[in-house]
Structures are given as structure tokens and as C-alpha cells.
Scaffold this active site. Structure first.
Site, PDB file in Angstrom:
ATOM      1  N   ASP A 130      -1.358   9.300 -10.871  1.00 31.09           N
ATOM      2  CA  ASP A 130      -1.336   8.186 -11.828  1.00 31.09           C
ATOM      3  C   ASP A 130       0.097   7.774 -12.145  1.00 31.09           C
ATOM      4  OD1 ASP A 130      -4.052   8.381 -11.875  1.00 31.09           O
ATOM      5  OD2 ASP A 130      -4.186   9.309 -13.856  1.00 31.09           O
ATOM      6  N   ASN A 134      -1.871  12.674  -3.749  1.00 36.21           N
ATOM      7  CA  ASN A 134      -2.773  12.866  -4.885  1.00 36.21           C
ATOM      8  C   ASN A 134      -3.460  14.233  -4.800  1.00 36.21           C
ATOM      9  OD1 ASN A 134      -3.420  11.420  -7.210  1.00 36.21           O
ATOM     10  ND2 ASN A 134      -5.409  10.823  -6.432  1.00 36.21           N
ATOM     11  N   GLU A 144      -4.718   2.416  -4.281  1.00 34.66           N
ATOM     12  CA  GLU A 144      -3.250   2.461  -4.204  1.00 34.66           C
ATOM     13  C   GLU A 144      -2.664   1.169  -3.636  1.00 34.66           C
ATOM     14  OE1 GLU A 144      -4.857   4.627  -0.496  1.00 34.66           O
ATOM     15  OE2 GLU A 144      -5.411   4.316  -2.580  1.00 34.66           O
ATOM     16  N   ASP A 177       0.859  -1.183   0.000  1.00 31.57           N
ATOM     17  CA  ASP A 177       0.000   0.000   0.000  1.00 31.57           C
ATOM     18  C   ASP A 177       0.901   1.240   0.000  1.00 31.57           C
ATOM     19  OD1 ASP A 177      -3.007   0.974   0.731  1.00 31.57           O
ATOM     20  OD2 ASP A 177      -1.523   2.243   1.728  1.00 31.57           O
ATOM     21  N   ILE A 178       0.647   2.148  -0.947  1.00 32.91           N
ATOM     22  CA  ILE A 178       1.461   3.370  -1.037  1.00 32.91           C
ATOM     23  C   ILE A 178       1.141   4.267   0.155  1.00 32.91           C
ATOM     24  CG2 ILE A 178       2.040   5.383  -2.438  1.00 32.91           C
ATOM     25  CD1 ILE A 178       1.057   3.805  -4.880  1.00 32.91           C
TER      26      ILE A 178
END
Length: 354
Positions: A230, A221, A256, A213-214
Site C-alpha cells: 500500500d 507485495n 497496480e 504499471d508497477i
């Protein structure tokens, strides 16, 4: 479904209903799907369009929601498969017609041969024999022409059907890829994990699952925009894909989150893979393409679980998700395996098993 996955799905659902309520759009299934997809962020083109609509201050309407659904979510894959199916059906019908025509000609020719055989068993004049020979020669030529035409149609049909099969294969491949990152999508992952678990249950080869998971992706974002977001998603996908091998499968799980199925890999090996991916992601400095502005670095957190006898895809995924939750809880930008999670729990670090 793990507890964390349930909470995420519930959050997406609540966000979708809130948007429906705020926009005055009835919660019909297609509109719920539209805004649920928007909430997950898995369709960047859809999100960019809806965000632009919000920025412009346009009044949402049922007609607008219907248009967005038809444009972005009404899958054209089934339409394309139907088109290929119809074209293949038409080609097969043409082959059947050609075969029927050839069989009719062949039956007529067979009848002529039988009649000629009967005539030849009788006393006939030379002129009658010549007439019979000429007639048989003419019908033989018709038969040859019919066979030639059939061969040409069969050859053309063979080429057409091969092209249609390639089109169908392309559609199937596209339906299994995430359109943004070009790695496997959730559907492909679900099928891949089910197959991997089934194989592990009947064999003695190890199997591991990695989930990533980012970190702070939503903030990133919101700060730099969806196009840069993106770019981050594509970078993470590429990094995971370049660090796996052979039968391994990398997929975008949603938003994400990314996953990797690692057959024939034990827990220690899977942790090494995850660490390599983590370090590679952290090492990349992001640039905003439009301005070359340095945006700093991103990080990701990882959970790694190993297959146990009797596991189902859900149970394996749930344990990997618990490890991911522990990595997030412990400060992010780290890998937590089942072994480390057990040690953390035994040490009373406050990490729950839920």
C-alpha cells in the site's frame, strides 16, 4: 476495451470464481463482486481482512461473505446521499409549511382590511372607529410577528440548505477518489477521459494518455506484505500527481496500474512527463516503516498514446495499453510511445500490435 485489459479482467474473474468454488460460497452477484474486488487488490482494507481470515484458517461461509460485503462494498455513498436528500426534503417541507402559514395569516389580514374599508365608507361612531382601529392594530401586529417568524425560518433554512449542499459535495468528491491513494478512481477517470476526448474531437488542442504499471508488484507485495505494498501504491500515486499540471488528471486505474489524462500536451511532451515520473519513482528508496529496513527501489513501465481525430476513449486507451505492453516486453522500467512502438515493430523486435 483493449486486449490486455480484457485479459486482466478475465484473470480477475477467473480468480474470483476459483475462490468462490474453493470456499463453497454460491456465486451470487454480491459474492462475485466481493472476490473480484479482492482479486484486483483495489480495496486494501478488504484484502487485509480476507488475508487475515485465510491466515487464521477460518472456514468461509455465506454469512461471513455477506458481512464482508456489507462492511466493505455495500456503498454508503448512496446512503449518505439519501440521508442528505431526506434532510433537504424535510427542510424544504418546513419552509413550505411556514410560507403556507404566512399566506393564511396574510389572507386573513387582507380580509380584515377589506372589511374595515367597507365599514369606513359608512357612518360610524367614534367608539366604533376606535374599536376598528384597535382590531386592525392587533391584526397588524400578528401579521408582523408572522412575517418575522417566516424570515427567521427562511434564514435558518438557508443556512441548513447550504450545509446540506456542502455535505452533498463532500460525498460526491469522496465517491470520485480512490480511498487508498487519494487520487481519482476508475469512475472519475472514465468520466474525465470521455470529456477530454469529446473536447479534443471538436477542438484543435492535443491530448495524450499515459498508462503506468508497477513492475513486479505482486512479487513485492507477497514478499513484504500488503501494508508495504500500500505504501508503494501511495508513493507512485503521489509521484504521478506531483509531475502533472493544470487540467491533467491522475487516477488509479486498478490494482497496480495508474493513468494520467494530459490535455493540451503533445506526444513528445507526454513522453517527457512519463520519463520524469519513471525517474522519480526509481530514485526513491523504500523503507519498511516498522523496522526501517531498506527494501530497495521499485520501477514502473509506461505507455503513452496521442489522440487522433475520431478517437473514442476505448481506442485511445487501447493504444496506450499496447505501448505499455511493449514496455513490459522490452524489459520494463521504460517508457514506450506510439512512435517508438511503430519503430520497434518495423525493426522486428517481436512486439505484436495486439
Amino acid at each position: 476495451m483493449s486486449g490486455q485489459e480484457f485479459k486482466r479482467a478475465l484473470g480477475y474473474a477467473n480468480a474470483a470464481f476459483e475462490l468462490l468454488k474453493r470456499s463453497g460460497i454460491p456465486p451470487y452477484p454480491q459474492f462475485y463482486e466481493l472476490l473480484y474486488t479482492y482479486a484486483t487488490g483495489v480495496n486494501p482494507s478488504l484484502n487485509n481482512r480476507i488475508n487475515a481470515i485465510f491466515r487464521e484458517g477460518s472456514s468461509p461461509s455465506v454469512d461471513l461473505a455477506e458481512a464482508l460485503y456489507n462492511e466493505f462494498l455495500k456503498s454508503d455513498v448512496n446512503d449518505r446521499i439519501s440521508d442528505v436528500s431526506e434532510r433537504m426534503h424535510a427542510r424544504i417541507e418546513a419552509v413550505h409549511d411556514a410560507i403556507d402559514s404566512a399566506m393564511t395569516t396574510a389572507n386573513a389580514y387582507s380580509g380584515s382590511l377589506q372589511a374595515a374599508s367597507g365599514d369606513l365608507q359608512q357612518d360610524i361612531t367614534v367608539e366604533t372607529l376606535k374599536s376598528l382601529a384597535n382590531r386592525l392594530l392587533l391584526e397588524t401586529r400578528v401579521m408582523q410577528e408572522t412575517n418575522q417568524a417566516l424570515e427567521q425560518k427562511l434564514e435558518a433554512s438557508r443556512d441548513d440548505i447550504a450545509a446540506l449542499q456542502r455535505d452533498l459535495d463532500d460525498v460526491r468528491r469522496e465517491s470520485m477518489l480512490d480511498p487508498l491513494t487519494k487520487i481519482a478512481n476508475r469512475k472519475s477517470f472514465d468520466e474525465g477521459l470521455e470529456a477530454a476526448v469529446a473536447e479534443a474531437n471538436i477542438g484543435d488542442q492535443p491530448l495524450c494518455l499515459m498508462i503506468a504499471d508497477i513492475d513486479h508488484f505482486k512479487t513485492f507485495n507477497d514478499t513484504y506484505g500488503h501494508q508495504t505494498g500500500d505504501q508503494v501504491l501511495r508513493l507512485v500515486a503521489m509521484t504521478i500527481r506531483s509531475n502533472i499540471k493544470g487540467k491533467d488528471l491522475a487516477a488509479r486505474y486498478g490494482g497496480e496500474e495508474f493513468v494520467a489524462i494530459l490535455p493540451s500536451t503533445d506526444l513528445d511532451g507526454a513522453v517527457i512527463v512519463a520519463e520524469n515520473v519513471r525517474k522519480a519513482i526509481q530514485a526513491k528508496e523504500l523503507l519498511k516503516r516498522s523496522t526501517n529496513e531498506k527494501l530497495g527501489r521499485i520501477t514502473a513501465s509506461f505507455g503513452v498514446a496521442a489522440f487522433r481525430s475520431g478517437d473514442t476513449p476505448s481506442s485511445l486507451l487501447e493504444r496506450a495499453d499496447r505501448c505499455l505492453y511493449a514496455a513490459k516486453h522490452a524489459g520494463r522500467n521504460r517508457v514506450v510511445s506510439e512512435t517508438e512502438l511503430a519503430e520497434m515493430q518495423a525493426a522486428g523486435s517481436g512486439i505484436s500490435a495486439a
